[in-house]
Each structure stands twice: as structure tokens, then as C-alpha cells.
Design a protein around this motif. Structure first.
Motif, PDB file in Angstrom:
ATOM      1  N   PRO A  41      42.088  42.898 -75.846  1.00  0.00           N
ATOM      2  CA  PRO A  41      42.288  41.895 -74.796  1.00  0.00           C
ATOM      3  C   PRO A  41      43.479  42.141 -73.884  1.00  0.00           C
ATOM      4  O   PRO A  41      43.619  41.457 -72.866  1.00  0.00           O
ATOM      5  CB  PRO A  41      42.462  40.591 -75.595  1.00  0.00           C
ATOM      6  N   LEU A  42      44.345  43.103 -74.203  1.00  0.00           N
ATOM      7  CA  LEU A  42      45.487  43.395 -73.341  1.00  0.00           C
ATOM      8  C   LEU A  42      45.136  44.357 -72.213  1.00  0.00           C
ATOM      9  O   LEU A  42      45.982  44.661 -71.370  1.00  0.00           O
ATOM     10  CB  LEU A  42      46.634  43.989 -74.173  1.00  0.00           C
ATOM     11  N   ALA A  43      43.915  44.832 -72.174  1.00  0.00           N
ATOM     12  CA  ALA A  43      43.550  45.866 -71.209  1.00  0.00           C
ATOM     13  C   ALA A  43      43.682  45.398 -69.765  1.00  0.00           C
ATOM     14  O   ALA A  43      44.143  46.144 -68.897  1.00  0.00           O
ATOM     15  CB  ALA A  43      42.127  46.340 -71.481  1.00  0.00           C
ATOM     16  N   VAL A  44      43.280  44.170 -69.483  1.00  0.00           N
ATOM     17  CA  VAL A  44      43.389  43.666 -68.115  1.00  0.00           C
ATOM     18  C   VAL A  44      44.852  43.586 -67.702  1.00  0.00           C
ATOM     19  O   VAL A  44      45.226  43.949 -66.585  1.00  0.00           O
ATOM     20  CB  VAL A  44      42.701  42.291 -67.986  1.00  0.00           C
ATOM     21  N   HIS A  45      45.683  43.114 -68.620  1.00  0.00           N
ATOM     22  CA  HIS A  45      47.129  43.082 -68.352  1.00  0.00           C
ATOM     23  C   HIS A  45      47.640  44.492 -68.047  1.00  0.00           C
ATOM     24  O   HIS A  45      48.432  44.685 -67.112  1.00  0.00           O
ATOM     25  CB  HIS A  45      47.870  42.501 -69.555  1.00  0.00           C
ATOM     26  N   GLN A  46      47.197  45.479 -68.823  1.00  0.00           N
ATOM     27  CA  GLN A  46      47.603  46.862 -68.571  1.00  0.00           C
ATOM     28  C   GLN A  46      47.198  47.324 -67.182  1.00  0.00           C
ATOM     29  O   GLN A  46      47.977  47.955 -66.462  1.00  0.00           O
ATOM     30  CB  GLN A  46      46.967  47.789 -69.607  1.00  0.00           C
ATOM     31  N   ALA A  47      45.964  47.017 -66.813  1.00  0.00           N
ATOM     32  CA  ALA A  47      45.466  47.447 -65.514  1.00  0.00           C
ATOM     33  C   ALA A  47      46.295  46.857 -64.380  1.00  0.00           C
ATOM     34  O   ALA A  47      46.675  47.554 -63.426  1.00  0.00           O
ATOM     35  CB  ALA A  47      43.997  47.055 -65.360  1.00  0.00           C
ATOM     36  N   LEU A  48      46.610  45.572 -64.482  1.00  0.00           N
ATOM     37  CA  LEU A  48      47.421  44.924 -63.452  1.00  0.00           C
ATOM     38  C   LEU A  48      48.844  45.468 -63.442  1.00  0.00           C
ATOM     39  O   LEU A  48      49.469  45.573 -62.380  1.00  0.00           O
ATOM     40  CB  LEU A  48      47.427  43.407 -63.684  1.00  0.00           C
ATOM     41  N   LEU A  49      49.340  45.834 -64.612  1.00  0.00           N
ATOM     42  CA  LEU A  49      50.688  46.392 -64.701  1.00  0.00           C
ATOM     43  C   LEU A  49      50.759  47.770 -64.051  1.00  0.00           C
ATOM     44  O   LEU A  49      51.636  48.047 -63.218  1.00  0.00           O
ATOM     45  CB  LEU A  49      51.100  46.473 -66.179  1.00  0.00           C
ATOM     46  N   TRP A  50      49.822  48.640 -64.401  1.00  0.00           N
ATOM     47  CA  TRP A  50      49.831  50.002 -63.859  1.00  0.00           C
ATOM     48  C   TRP A  50      49.527  50.023 -62.354  1.00  0.00           C
ATOM     49  O   TRP A  50      49.855  50.992 -61.667  1.00  0.00           O
ATOM     50  CB  TRP A  50      48.839  50.885 -64.624  1.00  0.00           C
ATOM     51  N   ARG A  51      48.937  48.952 -61.854  1.00  0.00           N
ATOM     52  CA  ARG A  51      48.675  48.865 -60.421  1.00  0.00           C
ATOM     53  C   ARG A  51      49.979  48.934 -59.608  1.00  0.00           C
ATOM     54  O   ARG A  51      49.984  49.290 -58.431  1.00  0.00           O
ATOM     55  CB  ARG A  51      47.927  47.545 -60.142  1.00  0.00           C
ATOM     56  N   GLN A  52      51.105  48.639 -60.255  1.00  0.00           N
ATOM     57  CA  GLN A  52      52.409  48.728 -59.590  1.00  0.00           C
ATOM     58  C   GLN A  52      52.740  50.160 -59.173  1.00  0.00           C
ATOM     59  O   GLN A  52      53.473  50.380 -58.215  1.00  0.00           O
ATOM     60  CB  GLN A  52      53.501  48.186 -60.523  1.00  0.00           C
ATOM     61  N   TRP A  53      52.175  51.138 -59.877  1.00  0.00           N
ATOM     62  CA  TRP A  53      52.524  52.537 -59.633  1.00  0.00           C
ATOM     63  C   TRP A  53      51.451  53.297 -58.844  1.00  0.00           C
ATOM     64  O   TRP A  53      51.681  54.417 -58.427  1.00  0.00           O
ATOM     65  CB  TRP A  53      52.789  53.245 -60.963  1.00  0.00           C
ATOM     66  N   SER A  54      50.279  52.695 -58.669  1.00  0.00           N
ATOM     67  CA  SER A  54      49.213  53.379 -57.936  1.00  0.00           C
ATOM     68  C   SER A  54      48.225  52.360 -57.374  1.00  0.00           C
ATOM     69  O   SER A  54      47.963  51.322 -58.001  1.00  0.00           O
ATOM     70  CB  SER A  54      48.478  54.357 -58.848  1.00  0.00           C
ATOM     71  N   THR A  55      47.665  52.674 -56.214  1.00  0.00           N
ATOM     72  CA  THR A  55      46.616  51.816 -55.656  1.00  0.00           C
ATOM     73  C   THR A  55      45.236  52.215 -56.177  1.00  0.00           C
ATOM     74  O   THR A  55      44.260  51.520 -55.918  1.00  0.00           O
ATOM     75  CB  THR A  55      46.616  51.922 -54.125  1.00  0.00           C
TER      76      THR A  55
END
Length: 354
Positions: free
Chosen positions: A168-182
Motif C-alpha cells: 500500500p505504500l507504492a502510491v506514496h512512493q510514486a508521488l515522492l519520486w515525482r519530485q525528481w522526475s516528470t
């Protein structure tokens, strides 16, 4: 400062059965922080190091002021040299068990069959990253397969980043990594589809979602080229983010009578840890822990700081013990038994008119 040489597992530590003030089990950042603190406190310290640092595959240590980007092996080599400079010793190998000795110290058993003695133990053996069962992940771990954006995000900025969902943390990860790449894509994999709110959040941030289980990685010239779905479709990406299970190395810990506890994040168990107070003191008197074995999500600088705190706490504990013994020794000539004997003699002399 007198320098001491490094020993192999098949040799006897300097002094032949020397009883160390502290033995540090694990030679990573936490272990070196503790050993350096203790050695500077003029304690006899031995570090047992298996030479398997968790961050060995990484290109550099990050978010460590003054050492930003330093290769992990270089940072450890410098730390070892500093510990040796204050008289600390090292032995290469693994400690497989430890038990309390009859004198309230500890006996540590080494994989090669030797033994060490210590008044206190600092365990900094770290954790094992248990990766999802997808062919090819392990070979790229630490290079193109990553887990922490604060450790690696800058180095892979603006690349095509995939998020392998395993919980269930995967969505959080995706939103977090979005900070470093579009260019971020979430692969639900075995997690199941995001819910309506999660889909909205991902869409608002421009994170794509590609359904289907990831069955393999496509590697070209040693670098990640994409992920292969069960349907056979190849989805290009240059970086794949995973969430490993963070598992404590249990053998030595169990022999000391310590049990690991679950580490939870957002209601999900992501690994295990050894419970300890702020100084690293465990439920077993005389045993401290520091680094990832106590806090699996700590970066290198936090692990080193935890080792320093534990080293200072161990030194304070030794001082308290030494003070108790010194007070007892000072009082010995005036013990209650001796005073009673003296009084008997004096009263006896008086009874005889002396």
C-alpha cells in the motif's frame, strides 16, 4: 598513539585473550561511530567486521555534509584509519553468537571458532534487504534498482522511473519520486489497482499507471532498459524503485536473548528491528544496538550518529560500574564486619581494665 594491526579470523587478538572494554560487532558507519567514540574515551575496543556493508553497490554516500558523494568503501576505510589512530583494533570475520559470562561480561563466538571477551557489546550488524521475487532485480540493486530517493534521487533525476508496487505504500512512493522526475510510472504489479482517490492524485501529478504483473527486467549493456509484463509487453524505463523487506540479521541477536519487533509504516509491516532506547540500550543489560539494526530506514549519517550516541552511553555505563567498584574498595577497610571486630576488641580490652 600506539597503532594496532588488523587481525584475521584465524589468529588470536593482540594480547591473547584480552578482555576488551567493548566489542563492536559490525564495521559500518554505526560501528565505526561507536568505536571511534569509545577509543577516544581511552577504552580498549575491538571491531568485528564481516566486510559486507549494505550500501556497497551504491556509487556514493549522500546527504552526509562534508562527505557528499564519497564512495562507501572510501568512507569506511577512512573511518577504520581514524579508529586505529586512537588504538582501536579490527578483526575480519563474523560473530555468530554471544553470551553473558560469569563475570558479568560477554563471550563472543567467531565463525572461525575463536572467542572474544568484552565488558560491553555494541551490535551494529545492520539488516538484509529482501527484494521482490522478480528476475533481474538483484543484479541491478543499488545501481538502476533503487529504494530511497534521498539516497539516489538526484543521481537519477529526469530519467524514466518505474515504481514496482508490492504494498500500500507504492502510491506514496510514486508521488515522492515525482519530485525528481516528470517521467514516473506506477506498476501495480501484485498490489492491485489504486483506488479512486489514489488515481486522482497520481493523475494530478502526471504519474502514469500501467496494469499487469512485472515478470522480468530488460537489461542492455548492463543497464536497465525496461520492464517486461506478463503479457509480454515491454515498458521502457531506466530506473525501477522497489520496497525491500528490511530484515534484521537474527543469528547473533537471538543468542543474546533479544527478539526483533515489527517495523511498521502507514500500517504496513516493512521489516523488523531491535527495540532500544534513545541511546541504543537494549533489554539485555550491557548490550547496545545502533544503525539499521535498530532503525532500518536511517541513512548513513544517522547511523553514524547513532553509533556515537551508543559509544558515549557505553562509556558512561562503564564509568558508573567502575565508580561503584571504587567506592566499594574504598569502603572495604571500614566495613561493618571489620568495625564490629574492632569494637569487640576495644570493649574486650576495657573489660579487662586495659
Amino acid at each position: 598513539m600506539n597503532e594496532r594491526t588488523e587481525h584475521s579470523m584465524n589468529s588470536t587478538p593482540e594480547g591473547g585473550g584480552q578482555y576488551y572494554d567493548a566489542v563492536v560487532i559490525g564495521g559500518g558507519a554505526a560501528g565505526l561511530g561507536g568505536a571511534l567514540t569509545l577509543a577516544r574515551a581511552r577504552r580498549s575496543v575491538l571491531v568485528v567486521d564481516a566486510g559486507q556493508p549494505r550500501n556497497a553497490p551504491a556509487d556514493g554516500v549522500h546527504a552526509y555534509p562534508g562527505r557528499e558523494g564519497t564512495p562507501p568503501a572510501e568512507l569506511l576505510a577512512d573511518g577504520r584509519a581514524e579508529v586505529r589512530g586512537y588504538g582501536g583494533e579490527f578483526i575480519s570475520g563474523s560473530a555468530i553468537a554471544a553470551e553473558r559470562h560469569e563475570d558479568d561480561g560477554f563471550r563472543v563466538t567467531l565463525a572461525g571458532g575463536g572467542e572474544l571477551r568484552a565488558r560491553r557489546l555494541l551490535v551494529t550488524t545492520g539488516i538484509v534487504d529482501e527484494l521482490p521475487d522478480v528476475p533481474g532485480l538483484a543484479e541491478l540493486w543499488g545501481t538502476d534498482v533503487l529504494h530511497c530517493p534521498y539516497c539516489h534521487g538526484w543521481e537519477v533525476r529526469d530519467r524514466a522511473i518505474g515504481i514496482l508496487a508490492t504494498g500500500p505504500l507504492a502510491v506514496h512512493q510514486a508521488l515522492l519520486w515525482r519530485q525528481w522526475s516528470t517521467d514516473v510510472t506506477l506498476f501495480p504489479h501484485t498490489m492491485g489497482e489504486p483506488d479512486e482517490q489514489q488515481y486522482e492524485e497520481l493523475a494530478a501529478r502526471g504519474v502514469g499507471v500501467v496494469a499487469g504483473e512485472v515478470t522480468a527486467l530488460e537489461v542492455r549493456d548492463g543497464r536497465l532498459h525496461g520492464v517486461r509484463l506478463g503479457s509480454g509487453k515491454l515498458i521502457p524505463c531506466q530506473v525501477l524503485v522497489v520496497t525491500p523487506q528490511l530484515t534484521v540479521r537474527a543469528g547473533l541477536i537471538a543468542s543474546l536473548g533479544l527478539e526483533s519487533t515489527d517495523l511498521e509504516m502507514a500500517g504496513q509491516v516493512i521489516g523488523s528491528r531491535i527495540a532500544a532506547d534513545a541511546s541504543g540500550a537494549t533489554a539485555v543489560p550491557g548490550v547496545w544496538v545502533a544503525g539499521n539494526v535498530a532503525n532500518p530506514t536511517d541513512q548513513v549519517i544517522a547511523a553514524a550518529a547513532a553509533g556515537v550516541r551508543a559509544g558515549a552511553a557505553i562509556n558512561a555505563d562503564l564509568i558508573a560500574e567502575e565508580t561503584r567498584r571504587a567506592v566499594a574498595a574504598r569502603r572495604a577497610p571500614f566495613s561493618a564486619q571489620l568495625e564490629s571486630e574492632v569494637c569487640e576488641v576495644v570493649l574486650g580490652d576495657r573489660r579487662h581494665g586495659l
